[in-house]
Design an enzyme around this catalytic site. Structure first.
Site, short mmCIF file in Angstrom:
data_model
loop_
_atom_site.label_atom_id
_atom_site.label_comp_id
_atom_site.label_asym_id
_atom_site.label_seq_id
_atom_site.Cartn_x
_atom_site.Cartn_y
_atom_site.Cartn_z
N GLN A 172 0.84 -1.20 0.00
CA GLN A 172 0.00 0.00 0.00
C GLN A 172 0.88 1.25 0.00
O GLN A 172 1.85 1.35 0.73
CB GLN A 172 -0.96 0.01 1.18
CG GLN A 172 -0.34 -0.15 2.56
CD GLN A 172 -1.39 -0.18 3.64
OE1 GLN A 172 -2.51 0.29 3.48
NE2 GLN A 172 -1.04 -0.75 4.78
N HIS A 194 -2.53 -0.12 -4.03
CA HIS A 194 -3.59 0.34 -3.13
C HIS A 194 -4.02 1.74 -3.55
O HIS A 194 -5.14 1.97 -3.93
CB HIS A 194 -3.17 0.29 -1.66
CG HIS A 194 -4.27 0.68 -0.71
ND1 HIS A 194 -4.47 1.98 -0.29
CD2 HIS A 194 -5.23 -0.04 -0.10
CE1 HIS A 194 -5.49 2.04 0.53
NE2 HIS A 194 -5.99 0.82 0.66
N ASP A 238 -7.78 0.85 -4.23
CA ASP A 238 -8.89 1.11 -3.31
C ASP A 238 -9.40 2.53 -3.55
O ASP A 238 -8.65 3.50 -3.42
CB ASP A 238 -8.40 0.96 -1.86
CG ASP A 238 -9.55 0.92 -0.86
OD1 ASP A 238 -10.69 1.24 -1.24
OD2 ASP A 238 -9.30 0.59 0.31
N GLU A 273 -11.25 -1.96 -5.37
CA GLU A 273 -11.81 -2.15 -4.04
C GLU A 273 -12.76 -1.01 -3.69
O GLU A 273 -12.42 0.17 -3.85
CB GLU A 273 -10.68 -2.21 -3.01
CG GLU A 273 -11.14 -2.49 -1.59
CD GLU A 273 -9.98 -2.73 -0.64
OE1 GLU A 273 -10.23 -2.68 0.58
OE2 GLU A 273 -8.83 -2.95 -1.10
N THR A 360 -4.99 -2.78 8.30
CA THR A 360 -4.85 -1.34 8.21
C THR A 360 -3.40 -0.93 8.39
O THR A 360 -2.63 -1.62 9.06
CB THR A 360 -5.73 -0.64 9.27
OG1 THR A 360 -5.50 0.78 9.24
CG2 THR A 360 -5.41 -1.13 10.66
N CYS A 361 -3.07 0.21 7.79
CA CYS A 361 -1.75 0.79 8.00
C CYS A 361 -1.55 1.16 9.47
O CYS A 361 -0.43 1.28 9.95
CB CYS A 361 -1.60 2.03 7.12
SG CYS A 361 -2.93 3.24 7.37
#
Length: 418
Positions: A172, A194, A238, A273, A360-361
């Site tokens: 991402q 991402h 995303d 996404e 998640t980041c």
């Protein structure tokens, strides 16, 4: 083996909490922060520091097991649990969880998670971040009690085969969506980038032109920088429902636009996404199904990934059963206990839907490693590189842990065969 003591400490997660609603409607950035007032309940600013609660379990034999309570970057959005503030929850954990967890037998991870599931409706202990962190610590504790790895613990308790094949990793980029792609290509990531397309004016474009240009650049950049033609990554972007915003959630107009992106992505497979956000779970399932049907009727190969409104194990099963998407993101902190992530991946595979074990980041090194062990046991089709948005740091944690597990397992398989 029983838990002798438990300790809680406040920590930093690897990114930040962001008010998705405020960003989607156009909050302006000032350096790294956003200007204006938050729109999502619980936020004191549109972007605020990410945090976690670290849990340390002391076992009877003196070994220590670890887990981190962490919540997603976009907390409070699309039906997710609210912002997770360590200063609020540590006193609750000390008072209400600690007396209950001391003395718990950790011989079986699955048995201990049944105890954890009992708090799903507890007025103070129901937050998914709490279950997430406690379950990581329980998995670590069960592995240490049996003198084995977390990966092997999952395989043993779910009767899964030991498999040392590498997983497909997904990088991402965060907002650094150009330089990060170069890094991903150099390191040969399986899926990228991402993209974080969470705003219409600056990232998608009022008619989608900015994202279309970016996809063209992606395809060209990969073909330019790759060492040879055998490197053929998947494009996974995303868009946080923003495509639906510019096309009024019209499935036919969305499908037409996705076909434009597909042309720009050639020769690489494209996954999108969260193309639209219908505002509810049932609405989301229905809308994604219409978009997917519209794509199929046009002969498109674009794959739809479900994210928003798919937050729990039950949600994952409902989305998969509805056949409204090609892939489901299993967002690990939102599912709470790590055993739910394990079950969700297996449920997708049983239904012929691709499983993307995401997250998640805004997690930590501890949670990322625990998730890796769960993933290498259950074999999702895609695994998020985390934590953080810098890519390299998450790649170091996720890929290196995967390769450590693989090398140990491969050595063991060779010895047993001999």
């Amino acid at each position: 083996m029983k838990i002798k003591n438990v300790f809680f400490s406040k920590g930093f997660s690897a990114f930040y909490f962001d008010d998705q609603m405020a960003i989607k409607v156009g909050a302006q950035q000032d350096g790294f922060v956003y200007c204006g007032s938050p729109l999502t309940q619980g936020f004191s600013a549109i972007r605020q520091s990410g945090e976690c609660i670290s849990i340390t379990l002391e076992l009877e034999d003196g070994q220590l097991a670890y887990g981190d309570c962490a919540a997603v970057q976009y907390s409070g959005a699309a039906g997710r649990d609210p912002l997770f503030a360590a200063s609020r929850f540590i006193p609750i954990l000390e008072k209400e969880l600690k007396p209950l967890i001391i003395g718990l037998d950790v011989g079986s991870f699955r048995d201990s998670t049944k105890w954890l599931d009992g708090f799903c409706n507890h007025p103070n202990l129901a937050h998914a971040a709490i279950h997430y962190g406690v379950s990581q610590a329980l998995l670590d504790a069960s592995a240490k009690a049996s003198r084995t790895s977390m990966f092997e613990t999952v395989c043993r308790e779910w009767s899964l085969p030991l498999n040392s094949d590498p997983l497909a990793l997904f990088g991402q980029s965060g907002d650094d969506r150009y330089a990060a792609v170069d890094k991903m290509i150099l390191k040969g990531i399986s899926a990228l980038p991402h993209g974080l397309i969470n705003n219409v004016p600056k990232k998608l474009g009022e008619e989608g032109g900015k994202l279309a240009e970016y996809v063209s650049w992606l395809s060209h950049r990969i073909r330019t920088l790759r060492a040879d033609a055998s490197y053929h990554p998947t494009l996974h972007i995303d868009v946080y429902g923003t495509i639906g915003l510019i096309f009024d959630n019209d499935p036919d107009r969305i499908a037409d636009y996705l076909m434009l992106l597909e042309e720009r992505a050639d020769p690489f497979q494209l996954y999108i996404e969260g193309p639209a956000d219908a505002g509810s779970k049932q609405g989301q399932i229905a809308l994604l199904k219409l978009i997917r049907q519209a794509l199929k009727s046009r002969g498109s190969s674009v794959k739809i990934v479900a994210d928003e409104w798919c937050n729990t194990f039950t949600d994952v099963v409902e989305f998969a059963d509805a056949e409204c998407c090609d892939m489901v993101q299993i967002k690990t902190p939102d599912l709470g206990g790590l055993h739910n992530t394990i079950e969700a991946v297996l449920a997708c595979k049983a239904r012929g839907i691709e499983a993307y074990q995401g997250g998640t980041c805004n997690e930590t090194d501890i949670s990322a490693r625990a998730c890796l062990h769960a993933a290498i046991a259950t074999r999702p089709e895609r695994l998020l590189v985390k934590p953080g948005m810098g890519f390299d740091e998450g790649m170091t944690i996720t890929a290196n842990e995967m390769n450590r597990v693989r090398s140990c397992l491969a050595s063991r398989i060779v010895r047993e065969a001999a």
